[in-house]
Enzyme design. Structure first.
Site, PDB file in Angstrom:
ATOM      1  N   ILE A   1      40.087  75.609  48.632  1.00 55.28           N
ATOM      2  CA  ILE A   1      41.654  75.577  48.701  1.00 55.28           C
ATOM      3  C   ILE A   1      42.218  74.837  49.851  1.00 55.28           C
ATOM      4  O   ILE A   1      41.952  75.152  50.946  1.00 55.28           O
ATOM      5  CB  ILE A   1      42.477  76.902  48.562  1.00 55.28           C
ATOM      6  CG1 ILE A   1      42.013  77.647  47.546  1.00 55.28           C
ATOM      7  CG2 ILE A   1      44.056  76.621  48.607  1.00 55.28           C
ATOM      8  CD1 ILE A   1      42.370  79.216  47.383  1.00 55.28           C
ATOM      9  N   THR A   2      42.745  73.570  49.666  1.00 53.08           N
ATOM     10  CA  THR A   2      43.161  72.791  50.762  1.00 53.08           C
ATOM     11  C   THR A   2      44.394  73.427  51.240  1.00 53.08           C
ATOM     12  O   THR A   2      45.366  73.796  50.556  1.00 53.08           O
ATOM     13  CB  THR A   2      43.447  71.168  50.522  1.00 53.08           C
ATOM     14  OG1 THR A   2      44.605  71.221  49.523  1.00 53.08           O
ATOM     15  CG2 THR A   2      41.973  70.650  50.204  1.00 53.08           C
ATOM     16  N   GLY A   3      44.770  73.374  52.587  1.00 50.12           N
ATOM     17  CA  GLY A   3      45.850  74.115  52.946  1.00 50.12           C
ATOM     18  C   GLY A   3      45.900  75.588  52.894  1.00 50.12           C
ATOM     19  O   GLY A   3      47.037  76.018  52.523  1.00 50.12           O
TER      20      GLY A   3
ATOM     21  N   TYR B   1      58.429  61.345  48.728  1.00 51.94           N
ATOM     22  CA  TYR B   1      57.887  62.413  48.378  1.00 51.94           C
ATOM     23  C   TYR B   1      57.922  62.563  46.994  1.00 51.94           C
ATOM     24  O   TYR B   1      56.635  63.060  46.149  1.00 51.94           O
ATOM     25  CB  TYR B   1      58.747  63.750  48.675  1.00 51.94           C
ATOM     26  CG  TYR B   1      58.160  64.963  48.348  1.00 51.94           C
ATOM     27  CD1 TYR B   1      57.355  65.793  48.756  1.00 51.94           C
ATOM     28  CD2 TYR B   1      58.947  65.782  47.298  1.00 51.94           C
ATOM     29  CE1 TYR B   1      56.532  66.956  48.544  1.00 51.94           C
ATOM     30  CE2 TYR B   1      58.213  66.882  46.740  1.00 51.94           C
ATOM     31  CZ  TYR B   1      57.339  67.812  47.244  1.00 51.94           C
ATOM     32  OH  TYR B   1      56.901  68.669  47.077  1.00 51.94           O
TER      33      TYR B   1
ATOM     34  N   GLY C   1      30.548  65.403  42.279  1.00 53.56           N
ATOM     35  CA  GLY C   1      29.178  65.871  41.963  1.00 53.56           C
ATOM     36  C   GLY C   1      28.846  67.399  41.980  1.00 53.56           C
ATOM     37  O   GLY C   1      28.268  67.580  41.194  1.00 53.56           O
TER      38      GLY C   1
ATOM     39  N   ASN D   1      45.741  78.042  54.435  1.00 57.14           N
ATOM     40  CA  ASN D   1      46.178  78.997  55.562  1.00 57.14           C
ATOM     41  C   ASN D   1      47.326  79.462  55.658  1.00 57.14           C
ATOM     42  O   ASN D   1      47.865  80.272  56.587  1.00 57.14           O
ATOM     43  CB  ASN D   1      46.055  78.357  56.924  1.00 57.14           C
ATOM     44  CG  ASN D   1      46.807  77.080  57.135  1.00 57.14           C
ATOM     45  OD1 ASN D   1      46.494  76.272  56.199  1.00 57.14           O
ATOM     46  ND2 ASN D   1      47.835  77.044  57.926  1.00 57.14           N
ATOM     47  N   SER D   2      48.466  78.843  54.721  1.00 59.53           N
ATOM     48  CA  SER D   2      49.470  79.539  54.706  1.00 59.53           C
ATOM     49  C   SER D   2      50.373  79.261  53.362  1.00 59.53           C
ATOM     50  O   SER D   2      49.642  78.746  52.244  1.00 59.53           O
ATOM     51  CB  SER D   2      50.537  78.877  55.659  1.00 59.53           C
ATOM     52  OG  SER D   2      50.473  77.305  55.447  1.00 59.53           O
ATOM     53  N   GLY D   3      51.492  79.796  53.001  1.00 58.74           N
ATOM     54  CA  GLY D   3      52.178  79.570  51.978  1.00 58.74           C
ATOM     55  C   GLY D   3      51.575  79.694  50.509  1.00 58.74           C
ATOM     56  O   GLY D   3      50.728  80.637  50.352  1.00 58.74           O
TER      57      GLY D   3
END
Length: 308
Positions: A39-41, A192, A154, A43-45
């Site tokens: 999971i990228t990011g 965005y 891969g 650490n929050s939300g």
């Protein structure tokens, strides 16, 4: 009489706000023992709430973050809430292509599996640039995850059936891509919106390329979330948005439900390339379903990140 009218009006507003914030919950209890989730990011939300939910189901969860201290704090919390020790963090800066390549090299050396990749990290509309001179929004939200996913394909194919889940936003509908200026960075809101549209096209083309190879892909609109994205703006804007978010936005735990749904529910396998919101597949604007544009964006992205 005035008092009764005031109470009635307040109750009506409360019920209206509650109705506006209603969301479906992922009710599937499928276990993920033996699976590895990145999971990228995380650490929050939404990323952190997703990490907690999937760690509770037995998955090995790897979260990425730029700040080691914040990452370590998040890992401790995820372990405590999920009652799982199989959670760790790795350094990754999606605004730097070298960091992405170094991360993937290390991940492929140290992790034997990758069953679910969740491209969760993102930047709001800001007038800033990545280390490689891309607009921060487009560079992080699309190009960073594009390169990351390609370098990890891969592992994903070896662990098939596997899934790639990319977070987008319903604001995609307010912009179209301009291939003469993909790096557009004049109006933050429109920048965005374009990056979120790119996430949708990326998911569709990835699903097409991986058809028959055991890797499925989904784009997810989690809803409008009470997260810390306002930290990139002024104090006054943060205070204003805090009030707005408390009234109209949903907590991160609720916002993570559609991501969890796409990570665990078996029925989504038949909708690879689909756009999901509120724990179900949702319709896209016609212009966001153009396979020609999706393929053109993929090829352009390959050139921009040095994969072509």
């Amino acid at each position: 009489m005035f008092l009764l009218c005031t109470i009635a009006a307040s109750l009506l507003c409360f019920l209206l706000l509650k109705w506006m914030k209603r969301r479906r919950m992922c009710m599937d209890l499928k276990r993920l023992d033996g699976k590895t989730v990145l999971i990228t990011g995380g650490n929050s939300g939404i990323g952190k709430e997703t990490a907690v939910a999937l760690a509770m189901r037995g998955a090995r969860v790897v979260i990425t973050c730029r700040d080691p201290e914040r990452a370590e704090k998040a890992v401790r919390e995820i372990k405590m809430r999920s009652h799982s020790l199989n959670v760790l963090h790795m350094h990754l800066d999606l605004a730097n292509l070298r960091s992405i390549r170094d991360f993937c090299h290390k991940f492929l050396q140290t992790e034997k599996r990758l069953d679910i990749l969740i491209n969760n990290a993102g930047m709001p509309g800001v007038l800033d640039w990545t280390d490689d001179s891309f607009s921060m929004c487009f560079g992080v939200n699309h190009l960073g995850h594009f390169l990351l996913t390609n370098l990890l394909l891969g592992h994903l194919k070896e662990c098939a059936p596997s899934r790639v889940i990319t977070l987008t936003c319903s604001l995609y509908k307010y912009q179209k891509l301009d291939f003469q200026d993909l790096n557009y960075n004049l109006l933050p809101f429109f920048t965005y919106c374009r990056s979120k549209l790119a996430n949708i096209y990326f998911t569709q083309e990835l699903a097409r390329l991986m058809e028959g190879k055991g890797v499925t892909a989904y784009s997810v609109h989690p809803g409008y979330i009470q997260s810390n994205w306002t930290c990139h703006y002024s104090i006054l804007f943060q205070m204003l948005m805090k009030v707005v978010m408390l009234m109209f936005f949903v907590p991160c735990e609720v916002g993570a439900q559609t991501v969890i749904h796409c990570a665990v529910v078996d029925d989504v396998n038949q909708h690879s390339g689909g756009y999901f919101s509120d724990c179900r597949q949702s319709a896209l604007q016609p212009f966001a379903k153009d396979p020609g544009i999706a393929k053109k964006l993929w090829e352009a992205s390959e050139r921009l990140v040095g994969l072509a």
